[in-house]
Design a protein around this motif. Sequence first.
Motif, PDB file in Angstrom:
ATOM      1  N   MET A  28       5.098  -2.325  -7.782  1.00  0.00           N
ATOM      2  CA  MET A  28       5.808  -3.388  -7.094  1.00  0.00           C
ATOM      3  C   MET A  28       4.803  -4.295  -6.381  1.00  0.00           C
ATOM      4  SD  MET A  28       9.390  -1.612  -5.956  1.00  0.00           S
ATOM      5  CE  MET A  28      10.334  -3.138  -6.231  1.00  0.00           C
ATOM      6  N   SER A  29       5.044  -4.582  -5.090  1.00  0.00           N
ATOM      7  CA  SER A  29       4.174  -5.538  -4.414  1.00  0.00           C
ATOM      8  C   SER A  29       2.744  -5.008  -4.350  1.00  0.00           C
ATOM      9  CB  SER A  29       4.704  -5.849  -3.009  1.00  0.00           C
ATOM     10  OG  SER A  29       4.757  -4.710  -2.191  1.00  0.00           O
ATOM     11  N   THR A  57       5.011 -10.875  -2.718  1.00  0.00           N
ATOM     12  CA  THR A  57       4.575  -9.582  -3.267  1.00  0.00           C
ATOM     13  C   THR A  57       3.143  -9.576  -3.755  1.00  0.00           C
ATOM     14  OG1 THR A  57       5.282  -9.958  -5.571  1.00  0.00           O
ATOM     15  CG2 THR A  57       6.958  -9.224  -4.008  1.00  0.00           C
ATOM     16  N   GLY A  58       2.414 -10.687  -3.607  1.00  0.00           N
ATOM     17  CA  GLY A  58       1.035 -10.719  -4.052  1.00  0.00           C
ATOM     18  C   GLY A  58       0.897 -11.158  -5.494  1.00  0.00           C
ATOM     19  N   SER A  59      -0.341 -11.403  -5.890  1.00  0.00           N
ATOM     20  CA  SER A  59      -0.582 -11.974  -7.216  1.00  0.00           C
ATOM     21  C   SER A  59      -0.167 -11.035  -8.344  1.00  0.00           C
ATOM     22  CB  SER A  59      -2.059 -12.354  -7.362  1.00  0.00           C
ATOM     23  OG  SER A  59      -2.896 -11.256  -7.063  1.00  0.00           O
ATOM     24  N   GLU A  60      -0.239  -9.728  -8.133  1.00  0.00           N
ATOM     25  CA  GLU A  60       0.166  -8.783  -9.180  1.00  0.00           C
ATOM     26  C   GLU A  60       1.645  -8.410  -9.106  1.00  0.00           C
ATOM     27  OE1 GLU A  60      -3.652  -9.447  -9.531  1.00  0.00           O
ATOM     28  OE2 GLU A  60      -3.061  -8.411  -7.699  1.00  0.00           O
ATOM     29  N   GLY A  61       2.336  -8.851  -8.082  1.00  0.00           N
ATOM     30  CA  GLY A  61       3.771  -8.580  -7.988  1.00  0.00           C
ATOM     31  C   GLY A  61       4.567  -9.241  -9.100  1.00  0.00           C
ATOM     32  N   VAL A  74       0.033   3.999  -2.589  1.00  0.00           N
ATOM     33  CA  VAL A  74      -0.639   4.599  -3.728  1.00  0.00           C
ATOM     34  C   VAL A  74      -1.749   3.629  -4.091  1.00  0.00           C
ATOM     35  CG1 VAL A  74      -0.456   5.471  -6.070  1.00  0.00           C
ATOM     36  CG2 VAL A  74       1.509   5.639  -4.539  1.00  0.00           C
ATOM     37  N   SER A  75      -2.991   4.020  -3.825  1.00  0.00           N
ATOM     38  CA  SER A  75      -4.085   3.064  -3.889  1.00  0.00           C
ATOM     39  C   SER A  75      -3.729   1.951  -2.906  1.00  0.00           C
ATOM     40  CB  SER A  75      -4.278   2.571  -5.332  1.00  0.00           C
ATOM     41  OG  SER A  75      -5.357   1.696  -5.441  1.00  0.00           O
ATOM     42  N   ASN A  76      -3.715   0.702  -3.340  1.00  0.00           N
ATOM     43  CA  ASN A  76      -3.253  -0.381  -2.460  1.00  0.00           C
ATOM     44  C   ASN A  76      -2.000  -1.020  -3.030  1.00  0.00           C
ATOM     45  OD1 ASN A  76      -4.450  -1.602  -4.616  1.00  0.00           O
ATOM     46  ND2 ASN A  76      -5.643  -3.085  -3.446  1.00  0.00           N
ATOM     47  N   THR A  77      -1.120  -0.183  -3.549  1.00  0.00           N
ATOM     48  CA  THR A  77       0.042  -0.638  -4.301  1.00  0.00           C
ATOM     49  C   THR A  77       1.298   0.089  -3.829  1.00  0.00           C
ATOM     50  OG1 THR A  77      -1.395  -0.953  -6.222  1.00  0.00           O
ATOM     51  CG2 THR A  77       0.948  -0.903  -6.646  1.00  0.00           C
ATOM     52  N   ARG A 118      -5.742 -11.352   0.920  1.00  0.00           N
ATOM     53  CA  ARG A 118      -4.480 -10.606   1.013  1.00  0.00           C
ATOM     54  C   ARG A 118      -4.522  -9.299   0.231  1.00  0.00           C
ATOM     55  NH1 ARG A 118       1.071 -13.382   0.289  1.00  0.00           N
ATOM     56  NH2 ARG A 118       0.358 -13.607  -1.863  1.00  0.00           N
ATOM     57  N   ALA A 119      -5.687  -8.859  -0.209  1.00  0.00           N
ATOM     58  CA  ALA A 119      -5.795  -7.607  -0.963  1.00  0.00           C
ATOM     59  C   ALA A 119      -5.156  -6.464  -0.173  1.00  0.00           C
ATOM     60  CB  ALA A 119      -7.250  -7.294  -1.257  1.00  0.00           C
ATOM     61  N   GLY A 120      -4.347  -5.675  -0.860  1.00  0.00           N
ATOM     62  CA  GLY A 120      -3.644  -4.573  -0.211  1.00  0.00           C
ATOM     63  C   GLY A 120      -2.284  -4.941   0.335  1.00  0.00           C
ATOM     64  N   LEU A 121      -1.813  -6.160   0.048  1.00  0.00           N
ATOM     65  CA  LEU A 121      -0.508  -6.607   0.556  1.00  0.00           C
ATOM     66  C   LEU A 121       0.610  -5.685   0.064  1.00  0.00           C
ATOM     67  CD1 LEU A 121       0.868 -10.208   0.691  1.00  0.00           C
ATOM     68  CD2 LEU A 121       2.214  -8.451  -0.431  1.00  0.00           C
ATOM     69  N   ILE A 122       1.441  -5.223   0.987  1.00  0.00           N
ATOM     70  CA  ILE A 122       2.637  -4.436   0.668  1.00  0.00           C
ATOM     71  C   ILE A 122       3.804  -5.047   1.422  1.00  0.00           C
ATOM     72  CG2 ILE A 122       3.780  -2.193   0.799  1.00  0.00           C
ATOM     73  CD1 ILE A 122       1.447  -2.102  -1.090  1.00  0.00           C
ATOM     74  N   ASN A 123       4.898  -5.340   0.719  1.00  0.00           N
ATOM     75  CA  ASN A 123       6.082  -5.931   1.332  1.00  0.00           C
ATOM     76  C   ASN A 123       7.267  -5.008   1.056  1.00  0.00           C
ATOM     77  OD1 ASN A 123       8.259  -7.477   2.169  1.00  0.00           O
ATOM     78  ND2 ASN A 123       7.400  -9.407   1.422  1.00  0.00           N
ATOM     79  N   ARG A 124       7.451  -4.016   1.927  1.00  0.00           N
ATOM     80  CA  ARG A 124       8.506  -3.016   1.726  1.00  0.00           C
ATOM     81  C   ARG A 124       9.897  -3.657   1.665  1.00  0.00           C
ATOM     82  NH1 ARG A 124       7.392   2.470   3.690  1.00  0.00           N
ATOM     83  NH2 ARG A 124       5.204   2.695   4.283  1.00  0.00           N
TER      84      ARG A 124
END
Length: 300
Positions: free
Chosen positions: A191-192, A234-238, A266-269, A199-205
């Motif tokens: 997910m995010s 959610t970041g670039s990989e979201g 989990v890692s930064n994800t 913003r590396a490690g961004l998590i948006n619960r």
Amino acid sequence: MARITHGIACSHIPVLGFAFDNHKEEEPYFKPAFEGFDWTRRFMDEEKPDVIVLVYNDHASNFDMKVIPTFAIGCADQYGICDEGYGPRPVPPVEGHADLAWHIAQSLILDEFDMTIFNEMDVDHGLTVPLSMMYGHVDKWPVKVIPLAVNVVTYPPPSGNRCWLLGEAIARAVASFPEDLKVQVWGTGGMSHQLQGPRAGLINREWDNMFLDKLIGDTQDLRWIPHIEYLRETGSEGIEMVMWLIMRGALGKSTRALHRHYHVPVSNTALGHLVLEPVDPTVPPSPTFTREAADRAPIA
């Protein structure tokens, strides 16, 4: 005829593959992530699907910047495992279902989706990590897989609406296949997360759980989320979450959740996982092509 029985959403975080391959599932850091799949492994053992249409993205492992297909379907009998820089994962090769894959490819193209067809390709962690999470350590995968790769690595990726429509078209294709098969559709990625930059490690619960909520039931709000919202929230990989909409579109008008799991970090994800079943699996008519329309079309 073949039928879609369930949809599964699952993050394909590469470090889970590392932990799995090195038998670290019981370590304190990884245990909460893996425990969320205990229910699903029991479910898969009881359900025993014949084929999985597994929607994933290649991470510049099999594809590269020379060729960037928006939607690519594998029509081979078997797929090897990519070397992603540290050797192929020690998992079995993936067995395909070429007959159903070719049928789906033909149906999608006649339904006006411009698919790229691969008769030979290797698959990376985007496809193999979800298989490991759902089936555990096996000498041979107990299911046949049709890989469906989506470009969410470089711009422009497909819209959420286009992905949802592709899911509906896959449902039509499966329903028209004459063999009695239990088919699941899996959407992977997300997910995010953002892997680079400030913003590396961004998590948006909050946003992640909103997205999970709206995969359940009969709302279609998710198909209209613009790319910029995925990036902002959610970041670039979201953006990988648009692949979950292919799965959701294939399940029909409404769904119910059988199992749900969300865990960070989990890692930064963020790790998300859902098992869905269709409440109303009615296959929608094609918006662009019908046999009646073809019959009325003039002959050139």
